[in-house]
Motif scaffolding. Sequence first.
Motif, PDB file in Angstrom:
ATOM      1  N   ASN A  97       0.811  -1.215   0.000  1.00  0.00           N
ATOM      2  CA  ASN A  97       0.000   0.000   0.000  1.00  0.00           C
ATOM      3  C   ASN A  97       0.846   1.268   0.000  1.00  0.00           C
ATOM      4  O   ASN A  97       0.362   2.338  -0.355  1.00  0.00           O
ATOM      5  CB  ASN A  97      -0.938   0.012   1.209  1.00  0.00           C
ATOM      6  N   ARG A 143      -8.356   3.311  -0.866  1.00  0.00           N
ATOM      7  CA  ARG A 143      -8.781   2.687  -2.123  1.00  0.00           C
ATOM      8  C   ARG A 143     -10.253   2.305  -2.042  1.00  0.00           C
ATOM      9  O   ARG A 143     -10.758   1.915  -0.991  1.00  0.00           O
ATOM     10  CB  ARG A 143      -7.913   1.467  -2.438  1.00  0.00           C
ATOM     11  N   TYR A 152     -13.994   0.800  -4.357  1.00  0.00           N
ATOM     12  CA  TYR A 152     -14.454  -0.342  -5.137  1.00  0.00           C
ATOM     13  C   TYR A 152     -14.251  -0.177  -6.640  1.00  0.00           C
ATOM     14  O   TYR A 152     -14.152  -1.155  -7.358  1.00  0.00           O
ATOM     15  CB  TYR A 152     -15.940  -0.583  -4.854  1.00  0.00           C
ATOM     16  N   ASN A 207     -12.480  -0.062  -9.569  1.00  0.00           N
ATOM     17  CA  ASN A 207     -11.230  -0.319 -10.290  1.00  0.00           C
ATOM     18  C   ASN A 207      -9.982   0.198  -9.579  1.00  0.00           C
ATOM     19  O   ASN A 207      -9.086   0.762 -10.191  1.00  0.00           O
ATOM     20  CB  ASN A 207     -11.313   0.265 -11.708  1.00  0.00           C
ATOM     21  N   TRP A 208      -9.973   0.034  -8.253  1.00  0.00           N
ATOM     22  CA  TRP A 208      -8.777   0.319  -7.462  1.00  0.00           C
ATOM     23  C   TRP A 208      -8.419   1.803  -7.427  1.00  0.00           C
ATOM     24  O   TRP A 208      -7.269   2.168  -7.174  1.00  0.00           O
ATOM     25  CB  TRP A 208      -7.586  -0.511  -7.968  1.00  0.00           C
ATOM     26  N   ASP A 251     -13.544  -7.246 -11.350  1.00  0.00           N
ATOM     27  CA  ASP A 251     -12.322  -7.247 -10.547  1.00  0.00           C
ATOM     28  C   ASP A 251     -12.259  -6.003  -9.672  1.00  0.00           C
ATOM     29  O   ASP A 251     -11.239  -5.370  -9.517  1.00  0.00           O
ATOM     30  CB  ASP A 251     -11.081  -7.311 -11.445  1.00  0.00           C
ATOM     31  N   ILE A 257     -12.155  -3.965  -6.233  1.00  0.00           N
ATOM     32  CA  ILE A 257     -11.562  -4.257  -4.932  1.00  0.00           C
ATOM     33  C   ILE A 257     -12.672  -4.717  -3.978  1.00  0.00           C
ATOM     34  O   ILE A 257     -13.774  -4.176  -3.981  1.00  0.00           O
ATOM     35  CB  ILE A 257     -10.838  -3.006  -4.385  1.00  0.00           C
ATOM     36  N   GLU A 306      -6.652   4.868 -10.985  1.00  0.00           N
ATOM     37  CA  GLU A 306      -5.314   4.326 -10.762  1.00  0.00           C
ATOM     38  C   GLU A 306      -4.586   4.187 -12.096  1.00  0.00           C
ATOM     39  O   GLU A 306      -4.995   3.409 -12.950  1.00  0.00           O
ATOM     40  CB  GLU A 306      -5.400   2.970 -10.054  1.00  0.00           C
ATOM     41  N   ASN A 329      -0.609  -1.817 -11.208  1.00  0.00           N
ATOM     42  CA  ASN A 329      -1.507  -2.903 -11.589  1.00  0.00           C
ATOM     43  C   ASN A 329      -1.928  -3.672 -10.348  1.00  0.00           C
ATOM     44  O   ASN A 329      -1.092  -4.298  -9.686  1.00  0.00           O
ATOM     45  CB  ASN A 329      -0.806  -3.865 -12.562  1.00  0.00           C
ATOM     46  N   TYR A 330      -3.214  -3.588 -10.021  1.00  0.00           N
ATOM     47  CA  TYR A 330      -3.767  -4.333  -8.902  1.00  0.00           C
ATOM     48  C   TYR A 330      -4.816  -5.314  -9.415  1.00  0.00           C
ATOM     49  O   TYR A 330      -5.534  -5.042 -10.376  1.00  0.00           O
ATOM     50  CB  TYR A 330      -4.452  -3.398  -7.902  1.00  0.00           C
ATOM     51  N   THR A 331      -4.915  -6.454  -8.743  1.00  0.00           N
ATOM     52  CA  THR A 331      -6.030  -7.374  -8.945  1.00  0.00           C
ATOM     53  C   THR A 331      -6.486  -7.821  -7.572  1.00  0.00           C
ATOM     54  O   THR A 331      -5.948  -7.372  -6.555  1.00  0.00           O
ATOM     55  CB  THR A 331      -5.615  -8.616  -9.773  1.00  0.00           C
ATOM     56  N   ARG A 332      -7.461  -8.723  -7.520  1.00  0.00           N
ATOM     57  CA  ARG A 332      -7.897  -9.245  -6.218  1.00  0.00           C
ATOM     58  C   ARG A 332      -6.742  -9.894  -5.469  1.00  0.00           C
ATOM     59  O   ARG A 332      -6.729  -9.977  -4.249  1.00  0.00           O
ATOM     60  CB  ARG A 332      -9.005 -10.278  -6.401  1.00  0.00           C
TER      61      ARG A 332
END
Length: 538
Positions: free
Chosen positions: A52, A231, A233, A235-236, A285, A287, A491, A495-498
């Motif tokens: 983070n 952050r 919900y 898309n991050w 996807d 968050i 963002e 690159n973030y995913t679950r």
Amino acid sequence: MNYSKIISSIIRFLKKASGKDFLSEYNKVKKIKKSRNTKYNIIIIPFFFDNNHAFEAIYNRKAEFEGVDVYNYLCGQGIEYCEKINSVMKFKNIRCELCYKKQIEFSSKFNLNSWFMNDHINYQDNLVIEENIERFFSNDKNNFIFKGVNINKVLKSSLQRFYFEAEPVISDNQITRGFLKTIFISIIEFEKLYNKVNPKYVLTSHGTYSVWGSIVEYCKYHNIPIIVWGRVYNNWGIYFANDESYLTEMVNLDNNKWNDIKMTTQKKKLIVDYLDKRTSESDTDFIYDYNSDHKKQLDKSNIYKLLDIPKDKKIVGMFPNIPWDGSVTGVSEAFSSYIDWVKATIDFFIKRKNIYLLIRTHPAEKANDAEIGRETFSTIVNEIYNELPENIIIIPADSQINSFAVGKASEFGTYYCSTIGMELTYLGIPLICAGPSPLRNKFIVNDAKNKNDYQNLLSKGLKNKLKVSKTNMKNLLKFSYYNNFTRVMPEQFINYTRQGFKGLKFNDETFIFKNEVLEHLFQTIENKNDYNFDEFHL
């Protein structure tokens, strides 16, 4: 025990297992020199958990490029308890060592001005801290103020997070004293840093719990501008608030901020597409998309069959938060606590055995939470009632019967403060809001003003007198657009995913310096403008 070698091995293992680590990935980025001219100072309080600190590192670099001197406020293991420590976590010392090594690595790799608490705590500070801990326990805890901070308010959120309990008992023990010490240290050492650098503003995350919460409350009292990020919900993206937690800011938001939005065709399409994805069976996807494992929505007849409910009986849905999480965001106008709402709701339907109350446990609860010591909705109910009548059914978190299915099968629903309010209202299901929800007082849901009003609303719902009006839906779309797009910085760096951090979207720091979104944020904060990221979504 010397944990150094163990920690180093664990870090190497975690990096290899995850494949991605922000600081390691940033080593590959081409660097540019920062400005030599200092315009002013700011303080950043980085969040070292699951990469983070990536956003705060990027903001550090942006500020430096703009000629701002950044001072990072770090614990340096100067505290024993914080928001990253909890009652079910094993190997606390190892967790602290991991965090400390991250702090050192973060500071050295970015060549930062870092203020470590442990380097500045002195003998006199310790005397003041110990004296105030004793005073806290011997005085009125609810009104104990230290340097403008309501200590009990910050302590309660800290213990909620630590024990995962909605209403933790504040007793004189090692844990409570440990968090009190953290709170006093955080305030005292922050005050020293503030007096030294006189920052134009402070940047932190969350805005609640022991470290972040105490500093936000201190800044608010002393009129020090503090920006709180988190952050969300969509898309991050990142939501920003001024002078309070971003969670409570959503609840306390002035309606004038969003009520005059002109919902163009493009804006309406954005929010409708977003809400469709949140409430449909499509895979997303977002968050914390807790429903992703149970997107298949059962119809009403299947629910009656699976739960063995007589076909002539009406259903009402109840949608509780995770107990501690639902309690930490603020105070309900109608109830003294989350537990008070639970009891009032169940008691109402115990007297009405002809109506079935389906309580859909929050999907973020896990089947083994109670076993490992976390408070769950069921453990709260079991402490209040020996048994429940057959018309009150608790649906577990991992059930194939998800919240949307329960909502569609219900005459109406009641909830405390989760995003289910937005989702079910969008599906046309009337809701009673009992807690500090972002939708409260925005003419979207039925707000319970007190206990009697809540019971009256429940009775109206049973008489089919609660509806989602055209005005409710219009306000929902406006507010949801504002809350999920206008206020949210998209963002563009990470690159973030679950599954967490998956790498960077750039390989040259010039991207940070020239990025229009970050420049817009920087100018918004610098000039104290309202947060508005519309142009980057449309």
